[in-house]
Design a protein around this motif. Structure first.
Motif, PDB file in Angstrom:
ATOM      1  N   ALA A 117       0.753  -1.249   0.033  1.00 50.34           N
ATOM      2  CA  ALA A 117      -0.075  -0.013   0.129  1.00 50.34           C
ATOM      3  C   ALA A 117       0.803   1.347  -0.003  1.00 50.34           C
ATOM      4  N   ALA A 118       0.378   2.335  -0.683  1.00 44.80           N
ATOM      5  CA  ALA A 118       0.943   3.698  -0.976  1.00 44.80           C
ATOM      6  C   ALA A 118       2.474   3.745  -0.817  1.00 44.80           C
ATOM      7  N   GLY A 119       3.184   4.470   0.265  1.00 43.39           N
ATOM      8  CA  GLY A 119       4.596   4.291  -0.106  1.00 43.39           C
ATOM      9  C   GLY A 119       5.392   2.976   0.345  1.00 43.39           C
ATOM     10  N   ASP A 175     -10.906  -0.909  -0.047  1.00 42.80           N
ATOM     11  CA  ASP A 175      -9.948  -1.021  -1.167  1.00 42.80           C
ATOM     12  C   ASP A 175      -8.454  -0.780  -0.587  1.00 42.80           C
ATOM     13  N   GLY A 176      -7.573  -1.309  -0.953  1.00 43.90           N
ATOM     14  CA  GLY A 176      -6.031  -1.050  -0.432  1.00 43.90           C
ATOM     15  C   GLY A 176      -5.500   0.102  -1.529  1.00 43.90           C
ATOM     16  N   ASN A 215      -1.445  -7.804   8.508  1.00 45.20           N
ATOM     17  CA  ASN A 215      -1.749  -6.487   8.010  1.00 45.20           C
ATOM     18  C   ASN A 215      -2.081  -6.691   6.250  1.00 45.20           C
ATOM     19  N   HIS A 216      -2.322  -7.749   6.186  1.00 45.06           N
ATOM     20  CA  HIS A 216      -2.351  -8.234   4.695  1.00 45.06           C
ATOM     21  C   HIS A 216      -1.315  -7.872   3.823  1.00 45.06           C
ATOM     22  N   GLY A 217      -0.315  -8.398   4.451  1.00 36.61           N
ATOM     23  CA  GLY A 217       1.054  -8.207   3.589  1.00 36.61           C
ATOM     24  C   GLY A 217       1.402  -7.000   3.383  1.00 36.61           C
ATOM     25  N   GLY A 218       1.012  -5.738   4.143  1.00 32.47           N
ATOM     26  CA  GLY A 218       1.182  -4.373   4.012  1.00 32.47           C
ATOM     27  C   GLY A 218       0.613  -3.647   2.756  1.00 32.47           C
ATOM     28  N   ARG A 219      -0.538  -4.247   2.517  1.00 30.04           N
ATOM     29  CA  ARG A 219      -1.130  -4.042   1.029  1.00 30.04           C
ATOM     30  C   ARG A 219      -2.513  -3.432   1.282  1.00 30.04           C
ATOM     31  N   GLN A 220      -3.160  -3.120   2.666  1.00 27.04           N
ATOM     32  CA  GLN A 220      -4.245  -2.471   2.864  1.00 27.04           C
ATOM     33  C   GLN A 220      -4.050  -1.029   3.243  1.00 27.04           C
ATOM     34  N   ILE A 221      -3.300  -0.767   4.267  1.00 31.14           N
ATOM     35  CA  ILE A 221      -3.001   0.699   4.752  1.00 31.14           C
ATOM     36  C   ILE A 221      -1.708   0.515   5.178  1.00 31.14           C
ATOM     37  N   ASP A 222      -0.935   1.748   4.415  1.00 35.48           N
ATOM     38  CA  ASP A 222       0.389   1.936   4.743  1.00 35.48           C
ATOM     39  C   ASP A 222       0.538   2.757   6.262  1.00 35.48           C
ATOM     40  N   LEU A 250      -7.364 -19.007  22.906  1.00 39.47           N
ATOM     41  CA  LEU A 250      -7.918 -19.461  21.465  1.00 39.47           C
ATOM     42  C   LEU A 250      -6.237 -19.493  20.739  1.00 39.47           C
ATOM     43  N   GLU A 251      -6.277 -19.835  19.601  1.00 45.18           N
ATOM     44  CA  GLU A 251      -5.207 -20.217  18.826  1.00 45.18           C
ATOM     45  C   GLU A 251      -5.066 -19.012  18.318  1.00 45.18           C
ATOM     46  N   VAL A 252      -3.560 -18.607  18.218  1.00 44.87           N
ATOM     47  CA  VAL A 252      -3.126 -17.284  17.537  1.00 44.87           C
ATOM     48  C   VAL A 252      -2.184 -17.554  16.180  1.00 44.87           C
ATOM     49  N   PHE A 253      -2.453 -17.294  15.154  1.00 47.31           N
ATOM     50  CA  PHE A 253      -1.643 -17.448  13.918  1.00 47.31           C
ATOM     51  C   PHE A 253      -1.230 -15.921  13.507  1.00 47.31           C
ATOM     52  N   ALA A 254      -0.030 -15.809  12.931  1.00 44.25           N
ATOM     53  CA  ALA A 254       0.608 -14.692  12.405  1.00 44.25           C
ATOM     54  C   ALA A 254       1.381 -14.854  11.052  1.00 44.25           C
ATOM     55  N   ASP A 255       1.365 -13.869  10.314  1.00 47.20           N
ATOM     56  CA  ASP A 255       2.073 -13.918   9.180  1.00 47.20           C
ATOM     57  C   ASP A 255       3.131 -12.512   9.119  1.00 47.20           C
ATOM     58  N   GLY A 256       3.453 -12.333   8.016  1.00 47.64           N
ATOM     59  CA  GLY A 256       4.039 -10.921   7.776  1.00 47.64           C
ATOM     60  C   GLY A 256       5.534 -10.688   7.703  1.00 47.64           C
ATOM     61  N   GLY A 257       6.043 -11.044   6.471  1.00 53.44           N
ATOM     62  CA  GLY A 257       7.518 -10.559   6.225  1.00 53.44           C
ATOM     63  C   GLY A 257       8.435 -11.744   6.577  1.00 53.44           C
ATOM     64  N   VAL A 258       7.855 -12.874   6.942  1.00 54.67           N
ATOM     65  CA  VAL A 258       8.776 -14.001   7.161  1.00 54.67           C
ATOM     66  C   VAL A 258       9.504 -14.559   6.222  1.00 54.67           C
ATOM     67  N   ARG A 259      10.713 -14.718   6.320  1.00 53.96           N
ATOM     68  CA  ARG A 259      11.677 -15.236   5.357  1.00 53.96           C
ATOM     69  C   ARG A 259      12.455 -15.953   5.737  1.00 53.96           C
ATOM     70  N   TYR A 260      12.911 -16.388   7.265  1.00 52.51           N
ATOM     71  CA  TYR A 260      13.947 -16.968   7.810  1.00 52.51           C
ATOM     72  C   TYR A 260      13.471 -17.709   9.039  1.00 52.51           C
ATOM     73  N   GLY A 261      14.146 -19.046   9.155  1.00 45.37           N
ATOM     74  CA  GLY A 261      13.674 -19.761  10.445  1.00 45.37           C
ATOM     75  C   GLY A 261      13.671 -18.909  11.872  1.00 45.37           C
ATOM     76  N   ALA A 262      14.640 -17.894  11.994  1.00 47.23           N
ATOM     77  CA  ALA A 262      14.548 -17.300  13.168  1.00 47.23           C
ATOM     78  C   ALA A 262      13.231 -16.320  13.461  1.00 47.23           C
ATOM     79  N   ASP A 263      12.761 -15.942  12.085  1.00 43.93           N
ATOM     80  CA  ASP A 263      11.583 -15.112  12.101  1.00 43.93           C
ATOM     81  C   ASP A 263      10.440 -15.919  12.851  1.00 43.93           C
ATOM     82  N   VAL A 264      10.437 -17.091  12.388  1.00 46.49           N
ATOM     83  CA  VAL A 264       9.289 -18.045  13.135  1.00 46.49           C
ATOM     84  C   VAL A 264       9.682 -18.416  14.415  1.00 46.49           C
ATOM     85  N   VAL A 265      10.786 -18.366  14.758  1.00 43.46           N
ATOM     86  CA  VAL A 265      11.065 -18.747  16.119  1.00 43.46           C
ATOM     87  C   VAL A 265      10.577 -17.379  16.962  1.00 43.46           C
TER      88      VAL A 265
END
Length: 383
Positions: free
Chosen positions: A72-74, A208-209, A271-278, A301-316
């Motif tokens: 989104a945006a910039g 819309d984004g 945050n929708h992959g940074g695609r909705q609101i900058d 409850l169970e909590v899932f999360a995403d966003g910019g994960v590229r390495y094992g350490a990010d998941v950890v």
């Protein structure tokens, strides 16, 4: 006070001067310097998730690559999603028996067993990366025994995707919903008939984004209407299906607590992959906010999360805060340029990295990570 202001001023200048790296320089360009333009590098020569992004950018038409890559945006939120993990430094413990770390990779997500604590996030338009569209994603997930969440706006229909599912393969269906009960019931019925075990309701795209990069290439949001999404609607939706409905796009501790109040079985920080609101915070920061202000949520409850994960350490780092399972989106869409073999290889890469990084951090069991393995004070903050 003056010194603090000066520190932040200098920080702002440093960050402004430092170029953003979509992929870090690990020698990819030099190693593949002789590769003909547009040709994919050999799959067995790729060494990390970032390599799939680099390979796809060189191979795909600009329009197709831009659809996956844009924010989104910039694109501050897109960049921040990638960079936030290194803002919090690891505190590796030593002299710990980590020899059985790989045996702790398997996890349970809403009662279903998988080989690792990560999944393929919902992403639309699989055909932009491969002529076989989502076929590679569903087959690659099956090969690696991880969860796949097909998008409602995938290139293939639910029914077409289901054809390629392995027997007993578990998928969760992502959806966009509104107050049209007739359309909603049809979506719920189709999801159940095609074997989905849960609904993933995206709630962070009521409008819309604002996607500047995408607009240049005519590949904006696939969901562009203003939509009424309320807690009352969620309560009503739960009466229309017996499938669990996960709320995707939770971005504050307050909404996480509201989800508990309304009986959600799981929430999905995104945050929708940074695609909705900058300017929206990263899911890691949201997980940290919940951990600090309402840690009981992770037990309720169970909590899932995403966003910019590229390495094992990010998941950890996400697991250390209490996250159940971690979503990975763009890397798998880029891996899909190689089809199911590319997706399966990306799965194995990330499994291996998670085990290595957890072990080197002194974690003996991924299901029992102490949050103290990370220094949760941003490493750029003034003393």
């Amino acid at each position: 006070m003056r010194s603090s202001v000066l520190s932040f001023s200098l920080l702002g200048g440093a960050l402004a001067a430092r170029p953003f790296l979509n992929e870090p320089d690990t020698g990819f360009d030099a190693y593949f310097a002789d590769l003909p333009a547009g040709e994919l590098p050999p799959l067995d020569k790729l060494v990390g998730l970032h390599d799939f992004d680099a390979a796809a950018r060189r191979h795909l038409p600009a329009q197709n690559y831009t659809y996956y890559r844009n924010g989104a945006a910039g694109e501050w939120s897109y960049r921040n999603n990638l960079e936030v993990y290194n803002r919090y430094s690891l505190r590796p413990r030593v002299m710990v028996d980590i020899t059985n770390i790989e045996s702790t990779l398997p996890t349970t997500i809403l009662g279903h067993n998988f080989s690792a604590p990560f999944f393929i996030s919902p992403c639309a338009r699989g055909a932009y990366g491969n002529v076989n569209a989502e076929k590679g994603l569903v087959e690659g997930a099956a090969a690696g025994d991880i969860l796949y969440m097909p998008a409602l706006l995938a290139s293939m229909t639910m029914e077409e995707i289901a054809v390629f599912k392995k027997e007993d393969q578990v998928t969760f269906q992502q959806v966009y919903l509104d107050s049209n009960d007739t359309a909603t019931q049809e979506i719920f019925d189709r999801a159940k008939q095609t074997g989905s075990k849960a609904i993933v309701f995206t709630v962070d795209s009521a409008a819309d984004g604002n996607r500047h990069r995408a607009a240049r290439y005519g590949v904006g949001s696939a969901d562009s209407a203003y939509t009424l999404i309320t807690w009352d609607l969620y309560d009503h939706l739960r009466t229309m299906t017996d499938l669990p409905i996960v709320l995707k796009g939770i971005q504050t501790v307050e909404d996480a607590q509201k989800a508990v109040e309304h009986g959600a079985p799981a929430i999905y920080l995104s945050n929708h992959g940074g695609r909705q609101i900058d300017g929206a915070r990263s899911p890691l920061d949201v997980a940290l906010e919940i951990h600090r202000q309402a840690p009981e949520v992770f037990e309720q409850l169970e909590v899932f999360a995403d966003g910019g994960v590229r390495y094992g350490a990010d998941v950890v780092k996400l697991l250390a805060l209490g996250v159940t399972a971690v979503g990975v989106g763009r890397p798998f869409m880029f891996a899909n340029t190689y089809g199911s073999e590319g997706v399966a290889r990306a799965v194995e890469m990330l499994k291996h990295e998670i085990a290595l990084d957890a072990a080197n951090a002194g974690v003996s069991d991924l299901k029992n990570i102490d949050s103290s393995i990370v220094d949760w004070t941003p490493n750029w903050a003034p003393a």
